[in-house]
Design a protein around this motif. Structure first.
Motif, PDB file in Angstrom:
ATOM      1  N   ARG A 125       0.978  -1.136   0.026  1.00 42.72           N
ATOM      2  CA  ARG A 125      -0.175  -0.012   0.054  1.00 42.72           C
ATOM      3  C   ARG A 125       0.785   1.091   0.091  1.00 42.72           C
ATOM      4  O   ARG A 125       0.655   2.156  -0.817  1.00 42.72           O
ATOM      5  CB  ARG A 125      -1.009   0.032   1.223  1.00 42.72           C
ATOM      6  CG  ARG A 125      -1.897   1.142   1.233  1.00 42.72           C
ATOM      7  CD  ARG A 125      -2.365   1.021   2.812  1.00 42.72           C
ATOM      8  NE  ARG A 125      -3.616   2.123   2.579  1.00 42.72           N
ATOM      9  CZ  ARG A 125      -3.741   2.926   3.740  1.00 42.72           C
ATOM     10  NH1 ARG A 125      -2.950   2.995   4.621  1.00 42.72           N
ATOM     11  NH2 ARG A 125      -4.615   3.869   3.656  1.00 42.72           N
ATOM     12  N   GLN A 126       1.930   1.191   0.824  1.00 41.53           N
ATOM     13  CA  GLN A 126       2.688   2.208   0.934  1.00 41.53           C
ATOM     14  C   GLN A 126       3.448   2.449  -0.622  1.00 41.53           C
ATOM     15  O   GLN A 126       3.860   3.600  -0.763  1.00 41.53           O
ATOM     16  CB  GLN A 126       3.958   2.271   2.216  1.00 41.53           C
ATOM     17  CG  GLN A 126       4.610   3.477   2.318  1.00 41.53           C
ATOM     18  CD  GLN A 126       3.984   4.651   2.488  1.00 41.53           C
ATOM     19  OE1 GLN A 126       2.969   4.470   3.515  1.00 41.53           O
ATOM     20  NE2 GLN A 126       4.500   5.939   2.111  1.00 41.53           N
ATOM     21  N   ILE A 127       4.053   1.440  -1.079  1.00 43.92           N
ATOM     22  CA  ILE A 127       4.645   1.900  -2.422  1.00 43.92           C
ATOM     23  C   ILE A 127       3.932   2.245  -3.405  1.00 43.92           C
ATOM     24  O   ILE A 127       4.256   3.364  -4.315  1.00 43.92           O
ATOM     25  CB  ILE A 127       5.103   0.406  -2.872  1.00 43.92           C
ATOM     26  CG1 ILE A 127       6.177  -0.152  -1.852  1.00 43.92           C
ATOM     27  CG2 ILE A 127       5.811   0.339  -4.382  1.00 43.92           C
ATOM     28  CD1 ILE A 127       6.802  -1.533  -1.879  1.00 43.92           C
ATOM     29  N   LEU A 140      -2.350   7.638  -3.690  1.00 45.82           N
ATOM     30  CA  LEU A 140      -3.404   6.715  -3.665  1.00 45.82           C
ATOM     31  C   LEU A 140      -3.397   5.777  -2.343  1.00 45.82           C
ATOM     32  O   LEU A 140      -2.517   4.901  -2.516  1.00 45.82           O
ATOM     33  CB  LEU A 140      -3.608   5.908  -4.919  1.00 45.82           C
ATOM     34  CG  LEU A 140      -4.380   4.874  -4.995  1.00 45.82           C
ATOM     35  CD1 LEU A 140      -5.765   5.362  -4.860  1.00 45.82           C
ATOM     36  CD2 LEU A 140      -4.308   3.993  -6.434  1.00 45.82           C
ATOM     37  N   MET A 141      -4.010   6.023  -1.466  1.00 46.07           N
ATOM     38  CA  MET A 141      -4.264   5.238  -0.123  1.00 46.07           C
ATOM     39  C   MET A 141      -5.382   4.125  -0.407  1.00 46.07           C
ATOM     40  O   MET A 141      -6.505   4.369  -0.226  1.00 46.07           O
ATOM     41  CB  MET A 141      -4.171   6.268   1.154  1.00 46.07           C
ATOM     42  CG  MET A 141      -3.405   7.142   1.259  1.00 46.07           C
ATOM     43  SD  MET A 141      -1.932   6.875   1.079  1.00 46.07           S
ATOM     44  CE  MET A 141      -1.609   5.877   2.650  1.00 46.07           C
ATOM     45  N   LEU A 142      -5.090   3.140  -0.537  1.00 48.24           N
ATOM     46  CA  LEU A 142      -5.688   1.974  -0.788  1.00 48.24           C
ATOM     47  C   LEU A 142      -6.420   1.589   0.518  1.00 48.24           C
ATOM     48  O   LEU A 142      -5.854   1.571   1.461  1.00 48.24           O
ATOM     49  CB  LEU A 142      -5.099   0.627  -1.349  1.00 48.24           C
ATOM     50  CG  LEU A 142      -4.474   0.802  -2.706  1.00 48.24           C
ATOM     51  CD1 LEU A 142      -3.549  -0.477  -2.990  1.00 48.24           C
ATOM     52  CD2 LEU A 142      -5.496   0.786  -3.730  1.00 48.24           C
ATOM     53  N   ASP A 143      -7.821   1.208   0.601  1.00 49.05           N
ATOM     54  CA  ASP A 143      -8.403   0.804   1.638  1.00 49.05           C
ATOM     55  C   ASP A 143      -7.980  -0.584   1.837  1.00 49.05           C
ATOM     56  O   ASP A 143      -7.330  -1.405   1.136  1.00 49.05           O
ATOM     57  CB  ASP A 143      -9.856   0.759   1.273  1.00 49.05           C
ATOM     58  CG  ASP A 143     -10.631   2.047   1.000  1.00 49.05           C
ATOM     59  OD1 ASP A 143     -10.041   3.047   1.880  1.00 49.05           O
ATOM     60  OD2 ASP A 143     -11.666   2.290   0.489  1.00 49.05           O
ATOM     61  N   PRO A 144      -8.239  -1.028   3.113  1.00 49.70           N
ATOM     62  CA  PRO A 144      -7.747  -2.206   3.708  1.00 49.70           C
ATOM     63  C   PRO A 144      -8.511  -3.110   2.977  1.00 49.70           C
ATOM     64  O   PRO A 144      -9.739  -3.084   2.585  1.00 49.70           O
ATOM     65  CB  PRO A 144      -8.117  -2.366   5.143  1.00 49.70           C
ATOM     66  CG  PRO A 144      -8.216  -1.109   5.482  1.00 49.70           C
ATOM     67  CD  PRO A 144      -8.658  -0.143   4.349  1.00 49.70           C
ATOM     68  N   ILE A 145      -7.929  -4.404   2.732  1.00 50.02           N
ATOM     69  CA  ILE A 145      -8.491  -5.698   1.768  1.00 50.02           C
ATOM     70  C   ILE A 145      -8.840  -6.724   2.847  1.00 50.02           C
ATOM     71  O   ILE A 145      -8.083  -7.170   3.670  1.00 50.02           O
ATOM     72  CB  ILE A 145      -7.485  -5.897   0.744  1.00 50.02           C
ATOM     73  CG1 ILE A 145      -7.203  -4.830  -0.333  1.00 50.02           C
ATOM     74  CG2 ILE A 145      -7.923  -7.087  -0.034  1.00 50.02           C
ATOM     75  CD1 ILE A 145      -5.965  -5.049  -1.218  1.00 50.02           C
ATOM     76  N   ASP A 146     -10.189  -7.476   2.541  1.00 44.45           N
ATOM     77  CA  ASP A 146     -10.724  -8.417   3.249  1.00 44.45           C
ATOM     78  C   ASP A 146     -10.110  -9.597   2.646  1.00 44.45           C
ATOM     79  O   ASP A 146     -10.698 -10.214   1.795  1.00 44.45           O
ATOM     80  CB  ASP A 146     -12.000  -8.395   3.284  1.00 44.45           C
ATOM     81  CG  ASP A 146     -12.454  -9.506   4.335  1.00 44.45           C
ATOM     82  OD1 ASP A 146     -11.938 -10.161   4.636  1.00 44.45           O
ATOM     83  OD2 ASP A 146     -13.796  -9.392   4.711  1.00 44.45           O
TER      84      ASP A 146
END
Length: 167
Positions: A125-127, A140-146
């Protein structure tokens, strides 16, 4: 009641286990592939009156390296577009080498496809955030993934596909 604390390491503890504690260790993490494209730059960098559409795809693959070491790859692809114009397309394949031992065989797939990518995701996510920021866009801060839900969905799809017979 007698304690089993003095039992030798590896001695059976009454339930059939040898006493070895299950372990999941991250041995290495690495960027296998990173691609950032902004085909319309610099025009695509100008401000807009509304947010672009962003499509995100996630995939997880796991391959054994030995009987106790596994290579798990988390693939993230994000494509931002505004009308018909592609603003950016970023793809990351982020891998980890994991040492896994002491777990029952029936737990291995959930560990490989849920727990391992869950451990890799914050770094990936950080990359992605840094790549989009370095490309001139807001991070682009991706939401957590289930990953558990993804795994259950994949199992259901595989079961449905195995019931369909080709004639």
């Amino acid at each position: 009641m007698a304690s089993n604390d003095d039992a030798p390491v590896g001695a059976a503890n009454g339930n059939g286990n040898t006493g070895a504690q299950p372990s999941l260790n991250v041995l290495a993490q690495y960027v296998k592939d990173l691609s950032f494209e902004s085909p319309g730059a610099p025009n695509s960098l100008r401000g807009r009156d509304k947010a672009p559409g962003i499509a995100i795809n996630v995939n997880v693959n796991a391959n054994p390296l030995s009987d106790k070491q596994f290579d798990v790859n988390l693939t993230l692809n994000a494509k931002a577009s505004f009308d018909q114009e592609v603003l950016f397309n970023v793809e990351l394949v982020y891998g980890g080498v994991f040492a896994i031992s002491g777990f029952p065989q029936e737990h291995m797939l959930p560990i490989l496809f849920i727990e391992c990518p869950r451990l890799l995701f914050p770094f990936a996510r950080q990359i992605i955030a840094e790549a989009t920021r370095n490309g001139g866009f807001p991070p682009l801060m991706l939401d957590p993934i289930d990953f558990a839900q993804m795994f259950q969905q994949k199992i259901a799809e595989d079961q449905a596909a195995s019931k369909v017979k080709v004639s």
